[in-house]
Scaffold this active site. Structure first.
Site: not given
Ligand code: COS
Length: 369
Positions: A115, A121, A124, A148, A329, A353, A357
């Site tokens: 995946f 850059g 999160s 990663w 220990g 994942e 935070e």
């Molecule tokens: N499940 C389903 N849909 C989701 C979702 C979730 N958990 N989180 C966001 N979405 C959808 C939203 O509904 C939105 O959809 P629409 O465009 O149709 O409105 C879209 O995705 C964008 O959502 P949002 O604006 O909330 O996104 P952000 O850019 O604010 O990001 C976070 C949200 C921070 C939650 C996301 O970037 C994230 O999960 N980051 C961590 C990534 C991660 O886990 N990386 C590790 C990789 S695997 S090791």
């Protein structure tokens, strides 16, 4: 499962998995090369039908599988989980042709999946990813880097998230299925705290066509999020398995080891810490099982519940493993000791994942929606 307990068949299955992990899978893991995909281990997960179960079972079974394998063999657990993470986009959004071509190989443990979302850059802030998909004829060319990425660069295919529309944030990302041999794709290994197969991927104008798209163009962010929604509680389950292993080792050690005229367990300062470890582990397990059961039932609020389970279980496991080290220990810090291994293994799940935070952000967003 009732609200609070597994049924006898589920408990029996978990016990069998723990034994399998500690014995057959444990010896295959030990024979592997640190930091490389262990193909005999992945093949054994296929032969034992566990990879099949990964796809046919629901979220709760996935959690039981990961928790039980983690208890006996973290490498087997991780190899299984990565096959799921790497191919769930295919299960979820793939065409019949894509699925028929690859899924039987993944399930048999012959094709290794990965995946590829994170970038140097963009970790999160996944919607900020920049791997460029430039239009080229009827398809695109991918240019940029991923970082990663578990199973890279050994995997046979990658689920790659790339930017097809500039300036569109989460709405301009497409998921592609990229085979390892595709022209312009290279990768290198990363040496991590725990010996995990993980690396970087470099894309130098890698050609992809419409037949490589998973789902629809510009709709890939949702594919990534749905994958994470399913897998996040199960990362919690992995953590619970490690916490339980650390707890059981601590109960054994503090029962046997004497100091100040008696076994350590007779010291209230010790026994109370073990009681706290057990209580927090059980709370984490219940939260994970509840999130997974809600996922299976199609209940609303899955993103929040998945985030809570992952957050609480991974933080709990860190606390439990650290306390277990303290109660053992110096021996626990000797290379090769179970706790030395778990101490290294338990750290990354608080980051990958979705870091702790990010989980809090997901939870808060839903609370204030
Ligand atoms: N499940 C389903 N849909 C989701 C979702 C979730 N958990 N989180 C966001 N979405 C959808 C939203 O509904 C939105 O959809 P629409 O465009 O149709 O409105 C879209 O995705 C964008 O959502 P949002 O604006 O909330 O996104 P952000 O850019 O604010 O990001 C976070 C949200 C921070 C939650 C996301 O970037 C994230 O999960 N980051 C961590 C990534 C991660 O886990 N990386 C590790 C990789 S695997 S090791």
């Amino acid at each position: 499962m009732t609200a609070f307990a597994l049924d006898p068949d589920q408990r029996k299955w978990c016990a069998e998995l723990r034994t399998l992990a500690a014995e057959r899978l444990g010896s295959l893991a030990a024979a592997g090369e640190p930091g490389r995909v262990n193909r005999p281990l992945v093949a054994a997960l296929g032969e034992l039908g566990l990879l099949e179960r990964l796809f046919s079972a629901g979220a709760l079974d996935l959690c039981l599988l990961r928790e039980s394998l983690a208890y006996g063999c973290t490498e087997a657990e991780t190899a299984l989980a990565l096959q799921g993470l790497g191919s769930y986009a295919l299960v979820q959004a793939g065409t019949a042709d894509q699925r028929e071509r690859l899924l039987p190989e993944v399930i048999a443990g012959r094709a290794v999946a990965a995946f590829a979302l994170s970038e140097p850059g963009a970790g999160s802030d996944a919607a900020a990813l920049e791997l460029n998909a430039a239009p080229d004829g009827g398809g695109w060319r991918l240019t940029g880097a991923k970082c990663w990425i578990s199973n890279a660069p050994d995997a046979d295919f990658y689920t790659v998230f790339a930017r097809t529309t500039e300036g569109a944030g989460a709405r301009g990302i497409t998921a592609f299925l990229v085979p390892a041999g595709r022209q312009g794709l290279t990768g290198s290994r990363l040496d991590m705290l725990s010996p995990h197969p993980i690396g970087t991927l470099d894309f130098d104008g890698v050609p992809v066509g419409p037949q490589d798209v998973l789902g629809e163009p510009d709709r890939g962010f949702r594919v990534a999020m749905n994958t994470l929604n399913l897998f996040r509680p199960s990362v919690g389950a992995f953590a619970v398995g490690m916490a339980q292993a650390a707890l059981d080792a601590t109960i054994g050690h503090t029962s046997r080891r004497t100091a100040f005229g008696g076994p350590l367990k007779d010291l209230q300062a010790v026994a109370h810490q073990v009681a706290e470890m057990a209580t927090r582990t059980e709370a984490a397990r219940l939260l994970v099982h509840a999130a997974a059961a809600a996922c299976d039932a199609g209940d609303p609020g899955i993103a929040k519940r998945s985030a809570m389970a992952k957050l609480f279980a991974t933080e709990t496991a860190q606390y439990v493993v650290d306390t277990a080290v303290q109660l053992h220990g110096a021996r626990a810090l000797q290379r090769g000791h179970l706790l030395e291994h778990l101490y290294r293994e338990v750290r990354a799940p608080r980051i990958y994942e979705g870091a702790t935070e990010v989980q809090r952000t997901v939870i808060a967003k839903e609370l204030y929606a």
